[in-house]
Each structure stands twice: as C-alpha cells, then as structure tokens.
Scaffold this active site. Structure first.
Site, PDB file in Angstrom:
ATOM      1  N   THR A 124       0.837  -1.201   0.000  1.00 54.94           N
ATOM      2  CA  THR A 124       0.000   0.000   0.000  1.00 54.94           C
ATOM      3  C   THR A 124       0.873   1.253   0.000  1.00 54.94           C
ATOM      4  OG1 THR A 124      -0.187  -0.012   2.422  1.00 54.94           O
ATOM      5  CG2 THR A 124      -1.869  -1.184   1.179  1.00 54.94           C
ATOM      6  N   ASP A 151      -6.193  -4.375  11.848  1.00 57.91           N
ATOM      7  CA  ASP A 151      -7.590  -4.481  11.426  1.00 57.91           C
ATOM      8  C   ASP A 151      -7.984  -3.421  10.399  1.00 57.91           C
ATOM      9  OD1 ASP A 151      -8.017  -6.614  13.140  1.00 57.91           O
ATOM     10  OD2 ASP A 151      -8.586  -5.330  14.817  1.00 57.91           O
ATOM     11  N   GLU A 156     -10.780  -1.413   5.295  1.00 54.20           N
ATOM     12  CA  GLU A 156     -10.704  -0.610   4.077  1.00 54.20           C
ATOM     13  C   GLU A 156     -11.032  -1.460   2.847  1.00 54.20           C
ATOM     14  OE1 GLU A 156      -7.080   1.321   1.578  1.00 54.20           O
ATOM     15  OE2 GLU A 156      -7.126   1.846   3.717  1.00 54.20           O
ATOM     16  N   GLY A 183      -3.268  -4.000  17.677  1.00 54.11           N
ATOM     17  CA  GLY A 183      -4.339  -4.654  18.417  1.00 54.11           C
ATOM     18  C   GLY A 183      -4.714  -6.020  17.882  1.00 54.11           C
TER      19      GLY A 183
END
Length: 218
Positions: A124, A151, A156, A183
């Site tokens: 990305t 996450d 997205e 997380g």
C-alpha cells in the site's frame, strides 16, 4: 497438533533446516530428487508462538518421489471448486511496529511458496490505496484477498468491495488477515493471532463465515 502445509523436493542428505525461509530457498530450486520434505505447523499451549518444522523422507526413485508430492499437495488443498488459487495480498508497511514487510518476506512468503499458493502482492502506497484498488479493478481472477496488517486495512478492503455495484458477484472471494498490527482484534476473535497460523490457513484455503455487524432494536 501438527498441520501439514507443504511438501517439496529436497536435496539428498539434508534432513533439517534452520528456518522455513532457508528451506524454501534451497528446496524450491530442485527439479528432481529421491528425497522430499514435508512441512508442518505445530500449535502450542498457553498462546505460545507456533513452531514450523520439516520432515524429510527418501524413496526409491524420482518417479515415486513425484507421486508422493502430488498426493500430499492434493491432501493439503484439494481445491474442490476447481478454480485455481490466486491470492491478492495487500501489505501495509507502516502498520504496528512497521514490520509488516519483513514478516511477509520471512514468514508469509516462504509458507505460500512452499504451499504452492500463487499470489499477487501489493504494497500500500497511501491511506485508501487498497480500498480504491478493490473498488475499481477487475477482481475476477482472485480467489481471496488478504491484508498483512492490523484491522484497519481489512476494513478498508471490505468497504471498497461493498462500494462496487457488482459486489454481490464477489461474495465468494474469501477475506483474510495476517496479523501484524498493534491490536489485531479480528485475528484474536478468529483465534489466529500468529502470522504463521494465518499463512497456513491461506495455503489450505480454510475459510468460515462470520458476521460483519449486528444490530439491537431498542
């Protein structure tokens, strides 16, 4: 529990490898041999990191070796739909502690290659890159879309898919995440908190339905 995720030719006399990465660099270059190596992932108790291991066998002929490999690879992923696997992978280089690219290169990539799982890699370039890609590009050649990230990137991707006018036709494309974020809530929910676990699940084409939202009426 041991899970088999790959089988390759291996050089005579080489029965153990220091890492999956080292094994893939050596074994995937071979075209013929009377030795083959089976790769396993062993889960451990108390949430400890799973262990990748190799087991090498010798048979009488190159033909017998090739036959063993063919049977093992079919057992690992029989592809019941008949559609060739092609995984679209997005890697977010800045997620978590900025180790996503390294984790892909040293863990995910070797496991995919050993498991003979074709993939298309996209790093990305900016926020929204993955969402825009899946929203606008032809995705018909992909069997699954995986984010190597936390996450946020998978959310997205999902939002990009649902923004397409043809999204109902893409419902058979499985979504996955290799957890490399901070997380990793979704990975914890799926009880797949280690990159090795996620990569092996991709090779074995393991998927299951999950709810993406819930609503409570007052």
């Amino acid at each position: 529990m041991d899970v088999i995720f790959g089988a390759t030719l291996s050089p005579p006399g080489k029965y153990k490898f220091k890492s999956i990465e080292a094994a893939s660099e050596t074994n995937l270059k071979l075209e013929t041999s009377t030795h083959f190596t089976v790769y396993t992932l062993t889960t451990r108790e108390s949430g400890k990191r799973p262990m990748c291991d190799t087991w090498t066998f010798m048979v009488d002929s190159e033909e017998e070796c090739a036959a063993c490999l063919s049977l093992l690879r079919y057992a690992i992923n029989p592809q019941p739909t008949g559609k060739d696997t092609n995984v679209l992978i997005f890697v977010n280089p800045v997620s978590g502690k900025r180790k996503s690219v390294k984790m892909f290169e040293t863990i995910v990539k070797p496991i995919l290659e050993i498991g003979y799982t074709p993939y298309t890699l996209k790093i990305t370039e900016s926020q929204g890159y993955a969402g825009d890609f899946v929203k606008t590009q032809d995705l018909s050649m992909y069997t699954s879309i995986v984010s190597v990230s936390g996450d946020g990137l998978l959310h997205e991707v999902l939002n990009g898919l649902l923004a397409r006018p043809d999204w109902p036709s893409l419902r058979n494309i499985a979504l996955g995440v290799v957890p490399t974020g901070t997380g990793n809530g979704l990975a914890k929910t799926l009880d797949c908190i280690w990159p090795e676990q996620a990569a092996v699940a991709i090779v074995r084409a393991q998927s299951r339905p999950i709810d993406i939202m819930s609503a409570t009426m007052a």
